[in-house]
Every structure is written in structure tokens, then in C-alpha cells.
Design a protein around this motif. Structure first.
Motif, PDB file in Angstrom:
ATOM      1  N   LEU A  21       7.386  -5.792  -8.538  1.00  0.00           N
ATOM      2  CA  LEU A  21       8.195  -5.029  -9.484  1.00  0.00           C
ATOM      3  C   LEU A  21       8.025  -3.545  -9.194  1.00  0.00           C
ATOM      4  N   PHE A  22       9.158  -2.838  -9.048  1.00  0.00           N
ATOM      5  CA  PHE A  22       9.164  -1.397  -8.834  1.00  0.00           C
ATOM      6  C   PHE A  22       9.718  -0.736 -10.084  1.00  0.00           C
ATOM      7  N   VAL A  23       8.998   0.234 -10.628  1.00  0.00           N
ATOM      8  CA  VAL A  23       9.425   0.932 -11.840  1.00  0.00           C
ATOM      9  C   VAL A  23       9.474   2.426 -11.551  1.00  0.00           C
ATOM     10  N   LEU A  24      10.668   3.014 -11.699  1.00  0.00           N
ATOM     11  CA  LEU A  24      10.825   4.467 -11.607  1.00  0.00           C
ATOM     12  C   LEU A  24      10.911   5.017 -13.017  1.00  0.00           C
ATOM     13  N   SER A  25       9.983   5.893 -13.367  1.00  0.00           N
ATOM     14  CA  SER A  25       9.981   6.539 -14.671  1.00  0.00           C
ATOM     15  C   SER A  25      10.153   8.031 -14.457  1.00  0.00           C
ATOM     16  N   ALA A  26      11.171   8.611 -15.118  1.00  0.00           N
ATOM     17  CA  ALA A  26      11.437  10.047 -14.999  1.00  0.00           C
ATOM     18  C   ALA A  26      11.457  10.676 -16.386  1.00  0.00           C
ATOM     19  N   ASP A  27      10.843  11.842 -16.510  1.00  0.00           N
ATOM     20  CA  ASP A  27      10.829  12.528 -17.798  1.00  0.00           C
ATOM     21  C   ASP A  27      12.095  13.370 -17.956  1.00  0.00           C
ATOM     22  N   ARG A  28      12.070  14.358 -18.839  1.00  0.00           N
ATOM     23  CA  ARG A  28      13.300  15.061 -19.211  1.00  0.00           C
ATOM     24  C   ARG A  28      13.610  16.286 -18.363  1.00  0.00           C
ATOM     25  N   ASN A  29      12.814  16.581 -17.345  1.00  0.00           N
ATOM     26  CA  ASN A  29      13.149  17.722 -16.495  1.00  0.00           C
ATOM     27  C   ASN A  29      12.563  17.563 -15.102  1.00  0.00           C
ATOM     28  N   THR A  30      13.029  18.400 -14.188  1.00  0.00           N
ATOM     29  CA  THR A  30      12.546  18.496 -12.805  1.00  0.00           C
ATOM     30  C   THR A  30      12.671  17.177 -12.059  1.00  0.00           C
ATOM     31  N   ALA A  31      13.903  16.811 -11.750  1.00  0.00           N
ATOM     32  CA  ALA A  31      14.154  15.636 -10.919  1.00  0.00           C
ATOM     33  C   ALA A  31      14.175  16.038  -9.444  1.00  0.00           C
ATOM     34  N   SER A  32      14.106  15.048  -8.554  1.00  0.00           N
ATOM     35  CA  SER A  32      14.098  15.301  -7.110  1.00  0.00           C
ATOM     36  C   SER A  32      15.020  14.316  -6.410  1.00  0.00           C
ATOM     37  N   ARG A  33      14.871  14.238  -5.078  1.00  0.00           N
ATOM     38  CA  ARG A  33      15.792  13.422  -4.272  1.00  0.00           C
ATOM     39  C   ARG A  33      15.602  11.926  -4.501  1.00  0.00           C
ATOM     40  N   CYS A  88      13.825   2.793 -14.664  1.00  0.00           N
ATOM     41  CA  CYS A  88      14.552   1.805 -13.869  1.00  0.00           C
ATOM     42  C   CYS A  88      13.598   0.761 -13.293  1.00  0.00           C
ATOM     43  N   HIS A  89      14.077  -0.485 -13.244  1.00  0.00           N
ATOM     44  CA  HIS A  89      13.267  -1.607 -12.751  1.00  0.00           C
ATOM     45  C   HIS A  89      13.990  -2.308 -11.604  1.00  0.00           C
ATOM     46  N   TRP A  90      13.284  -2.519 -10.500  1.00  0.00           N
ATOM     47  CA  TRP A  90      13.804  -3.346  -9.400  1.00  0.00           C
ATOM     48  C   TRP A  90      12.775  -4.426  -9.091  1.00  0.00           C
TER      49      TRP A  90
END
Length: 525
Positions: free
Chosen positions: A339-351, A270-272
Motif C-alpha cells: 500500500l502506497f499512501v501520499l499525504s500532503a498538507d495545505r501548502n508547499t507542494a512539489s513535482r 491518496c492510496h495506491w
């Protein structure tokens, strides 16, 4: 090792399992009859790595509940141990949409409780090499066999669907197709909706990337077609839903990770962008921050992370990458964009996280032995009048001189005070810039300082978060002073009591000496 859970409260009920064929079917126990009470089934679909899975429901009838708390079907993009992989939870008689996984694993869980049963569901799946239904907050699509040449006689359709209150941003990062004048041989066609009857954005071919596309609805159709000869490298594109790619231009605001404060989805990018007028800077504070922890081996943010760039692109200067529960410090940009970039992989997400930002207005601050001099370009705050800019109190408002608002204020006026900081005497005041529009209060506060020794001036914005922290510190200081006052009062009372005791003892001793002298005198007489 894949672990498949299969729970059946009633003896003889068999369901769930691992499905590894290129296509297949699954259904609730006893379908099309009524499924049994108190049953749980898990299907793990695994196809060739590099492929995706297309899941389609043909019948769906479960007990209804507003939040699907009783009987339900859950669909996961991958394995179910992490709720960040959850694509959806469904019940009632409304069919789930078609789903395409973002990798080669998909999990379906069916559960019934001890009350009320229905006829259940039936569904089919297939290994989806080309095209599919994309429902994630963000995703990637590419031509078959990319980055190798795509095959001849290929036809792929990607149906992108996001939440109803959002739009879709489609960006092509690479694009090389056979070229001809009317793009009738090999092409990519884009449609603003779910079918080829909707608005046609255009046909694209050759080596020129299509312009970025922003849909007008929550659906977008991408069609790729190649003819019987002459292939090329193909294309790669990314899409983002509105909540996963936003540009903020307001003077101040806030945003958060998807689904915050609940767990953000896995497998997202995600990009903001925070963009202010030229000359402005951006001050950022993260009020909450919790991502997946660091890699224990490399001690780096290799899994889920938030990256912040000085500019509008990931090729600009990287200010840092953060993960775990250690948020970035308060940041002040050098330019007018972050620019803010949230990168998440395929497991273990958080709040996730929550960001508060404020645009810092450009201004010139100077001081002499006797006064502050403040100057702000009119074009920097075009929506304001001179009464909206004042130092200390509203009576000390700015004057318009040419193309600038200007304040010249003596140190003995407008509430300016002296303070000692780090053994240096400075003059301090607050500059107020009021953006309130009559319906919402919105005033920026800047602390203005002048060093008496060097005659140098400086300023910094006081954000809402800092203002709250200062108020809390002030309350704590008052409480602390109150406690200290009580201690001091008690000490003074104790000292007074100690002093009176000493005086009393002294008087007694003196009286005793006088009596002894009198007795000796009588004896001598």
C-alpha cells in the motif's frame, strides 16, 4: 499574517480585499459594465476556523483563450502562494462550478490584460457548516459537530464531483446514527449521481457502517438527515477520486502522483494498492521523487510524505516514510500486497513521484554439482504455456511435470556461465518468462545463481530499470575499455621508442670504446 495583493494599473480602480463575514458578494470592477484593462484583484475569504466556504458564480463573461492566458479568474483552496492549492482557472463564458473549500480560507484572483475586455463576473460566498460541493482529488465529510452528537433537525447534502474520466470511492470510517427498522428517522442516503433522482444506493442508520461505495460516474450525492429527537455521534467518511485511489493487479505496471510531472495538489490523501496473486512478491523502484522537504526542527517527514505499508491497510507493517528528494530504495515485499499512501498538507507542494513495480513469480530453485533445477507451479502462471518459460535460450524451455513447469539444465548447456563474485565462483544464467500477448512485448528476466562451494541456488528479478542500468554500465565499460586500450597502445609505443633509443646509445658507446682501443694499440706499436 494574511497578505493581500491588489494591483490596479489604472488610477481609480479599486477591487479585492479581505472578506470575513459569514456570507457576502464579490464582482469584477465596474460590473455589470465592462471591466478595465490591465487589472489584477485578489479577494481573501476567511471564515470561522473549522468551517468551509461555498462559492457560487451568478454571472461569468471574460475574454476567451484555450488556456486562459489573457483574462482569467483563479480560485485557490487557501492562500495563492502555492499552486498546489489551485482549484481551477477559468475564462470565456462557461460558469465555474460551485466550489467548497476544504478549510476556512479561500482566495479568488481576477486578472485582465491590455487587450479585449468583457462584462466580467459576479459571485457570492457563504460559510458552509453542513454539506457543500467537494471537487478535490480526495476529501473528508462528517456529520455536524462530529465526534460530538449531531444536532436535531439537521439536513446536509454533499455533492462530490471529480474529473469526467474518473469515479469516486466512498469509505465510511465511523458510523453511529439513531437506529430504526426502515431508517426513516436519522439516516445517510447515497445516490449515484448529482441528484436524488439518480440511482439510490440505499438509506443507512444504526451502528453498522455502509459498505464501500464506488460510483459509476464522476458524481456522487451524500444526504444526511436527523429528526427532532435522539441524536448520536454521527459519521466520518473519506472519498477518493479514481486517480487518487487505485488498485493495480497487472503483473507489472507504473503509477505516479496526481498531475505528475506537474505539482500535485495540496491537502490530499491518496492510496495506491499493488496486489499480486498469492505467493507472489512485489518489487518496487521509484524512478523520480520530489516532495516537500523534512521538518527542519524534528528532521522528520511531518508535512508531505509517501508511506509504504507491507499489506493493504495503514494498520499493516510500515516499511517507511519518505519526503524531500531522497526516494525509497528499491523494495521487495514479503507478501503479495503493498500500500502506497501520499499525504500532503495545505501548502508547499512539489513535482511528486513515479513508481514502477513488478510482480515476482514464486519458484523453487536448486542446484547440484552439475545442473540447475527450476520449478514453477502451473497455477502461478495460468495464462502461459511451457514454451513461454525457458532458461538462457528458447530451446531450453520448461517441461510440464504434474502441476508444475520444470527445467533441469546442466551447467555446460543453455548458455550457463561461470563468474567470480566476491571471491566466490558461481554459475549464472537468465530465466525468461514471456507474458507477451502478440500486441505488446512483456518478458520477465530472472538471474539464476548457483554457489559451487555450498551448492545453494538463488534468484532475483531483473526489472526494466535495472536492465537499463546494466545496459548503460555495459556501454560505459566498453567506452572505458576503449580508452584504456588507447592508453595501453600509447604506452607500448612509448616503451618501444624508449627501447630503440637505449639500443642506439649502447651501440654508440660500444663504437667509441672500440675506437679508443684501436688508437691505444697504434700508439703502442
Amino acid at each position: 499574517m494574511w497578505i493581500v495583493y491588489r494591483v490596479a494599473a489604472r488610477q481609480g480602480v479599486k477591487c479585492g480585499g479581505i472578506l470575513s463575514a459569514t456570507n457576502g458578494n464579490l464582482s469584477s470592477p465596474n460590473f455589470p459594465g465592462y471591466y478595465p484593462y490591465d487589472t489584477e484583484c485578489t479577494w481573501l475569504i476567511v471564515v470561522t476556523e473549522g468551517s468551509s466556504i461555498l462559492l457560487t458564480f451568478h454571472h461569468f463573461d471574460l475574454e476567451f483563450h484555450t488556456y486562459c492566458e489573457y483574462d482569467y479568474v483563479k480560485i485557490y483552496n487557501g492562500v495563492p502562494e502555492d499552486e498546489g492549492n489551485l482549484l481551477g482557472k477559468f475564462c470565456g463564458q462557461v460558469f465555474p462550478p460551485r466550489f467548497t473549500s476544504s478549510w476556512h480560507v479561500m482566495t479568488i484572483i481576477f486578472r485582465s490584460d491590455k487587450h479585449v475586455v468583457s462584462r466580467g463576473f459576479s459571485a457570492s460566498y457563504s460559510k458552509d457548516v453542513c454539506g457543500g460541493v467537494l471537487t478535490g482529488l480526495s476529501g473528508v465529510l462528517s456529520s455536524p459537530e462530529y465526534p460530538d452528537n449531531y444536532p436535531n433537525n439537521a439536513e446536509c447534502r454533499w455533492f462530490i464531483r471529480v474529473s469526467n474520466n474518473s469515479v469516486i470511492n466512498l469509505i465510511f470510517y465511523d458510523f453511529h446514527l439513531e437506529n430504526n427498522e426502515d431508517c426513516s428517522f436519522d439516516y445517510v442516503a447515497l445516490f449515484d449521481g448529482s441528484s436524488m433522482n439518480d440511482r439510490h444506493w440505499g438509506h443507512y442508520c444504526g451502528g453498522t457502517k455502509p459498505a464501500d461505495i464506488i460510483s459509476t460516474t464522476s458524481e456522487l450525492l451524500v444526504v444526511f438527515k436527523s429528526d427532532f429527537n435522539i441524536g448520536a455521534k454521527g459519521f466520518k467518511a473519506f472519498y477518493f477520486s479514481g486517480e487518487c485511489q487505485q488498485v493495480f493487479t497487472a503483473i507489472k505496471g507504473n503509477f505516479s502522483s496526481p498531475r505528475y510531472p506537474n505539482i500535485y495538489p495540496n491537502n490530499i490523501n491518496c492510496h495506491w494498492t499493488v496486489q499480486q496473486p498469492l505467493g507472489y512478491r512485489v518489487k518496487v523502484h521509484l524512478t523520480d521523487f520530489e516532495l516537500e522537504d523534512r521538518d527542519s526542527l524534528s528532521d522528520a517527514c511531518d508535512y508531505d510524505f509517501l508511506a509504504i505499508f507491507e499489506g493493504g491497510s495503514e494498520t499493516d507493517t510500515l516499511l517507511g516514510k519518505w519526503c524531500g528528494q531522497n526516494p525509497p530504495p528499491s523494495l521487495l515485499s514479503n507478501g503479495n500486497r503493498l500500500l502506497f499512501v501520499l499525504s500532503a498538507d495545505r501548502n508547499t507542494a512539489s513535482r511528486g513521484f513515479h513508481v514502477s513495480y513488478t510482480g515476482v513469480i514464486p519458484m523453487n530453485i536448486s542446484c547440484t554439482r552439475t545442473d540447475f533445477q527450476i520449478q514453477i507451479a502451473v497455477q502461478a502462471v495460468p495464462s502461459l504455456s511451457q514454451s513461454n518459460i525457458y532458461l538462457g535460450r528458447q530451446g531450453c524451455s520448461a517441461q510440464v511435470l504434474g502441476s508444475a513447469y520444470k527445467i533441469i539444465s546442466r551447467f555446460d548447456a543453455c548458455g550457463t556461465k561461470t563468474q567470480r563474485r566476491r571471491n566466490i565462483t558461481i554459475f549464472v544464467n537468465i530465466l525468461y518468462i514471456n507474458f507477451s500477448d502478440g500486441t505488446q512485448e512483456d518478458t520477465q528476466e530472472y538471474e539464476i545463481q548457483c554457489d559451487l562451494k555450498t551448492k545453494t541456488a538463488s534468484y532475483h528479478i531483473i526489472t526494466d530499470t535495472e536492465l537499463y542500468q546494466l545496459q548503460q554500465q555495459a556501454v560505459s565499460l566498453v567506452d572505458s575499455n576503449s580508452e584504456e586500450s588507447k592508453v595501453v597502445d600509447g604506452s607500448e609505443g612509448s616503451k618501444m621508442q624508449d627501447t630503440s633509443d637505449i639500443v642506439f646509445i649502447g651501440i654508440c658507446v660500444l663504437a667509441g670504446i672500440l675506437m679508443l682501443i684501436a688508437i691505444i694499440g697504434l700508439v703502442l706499436l
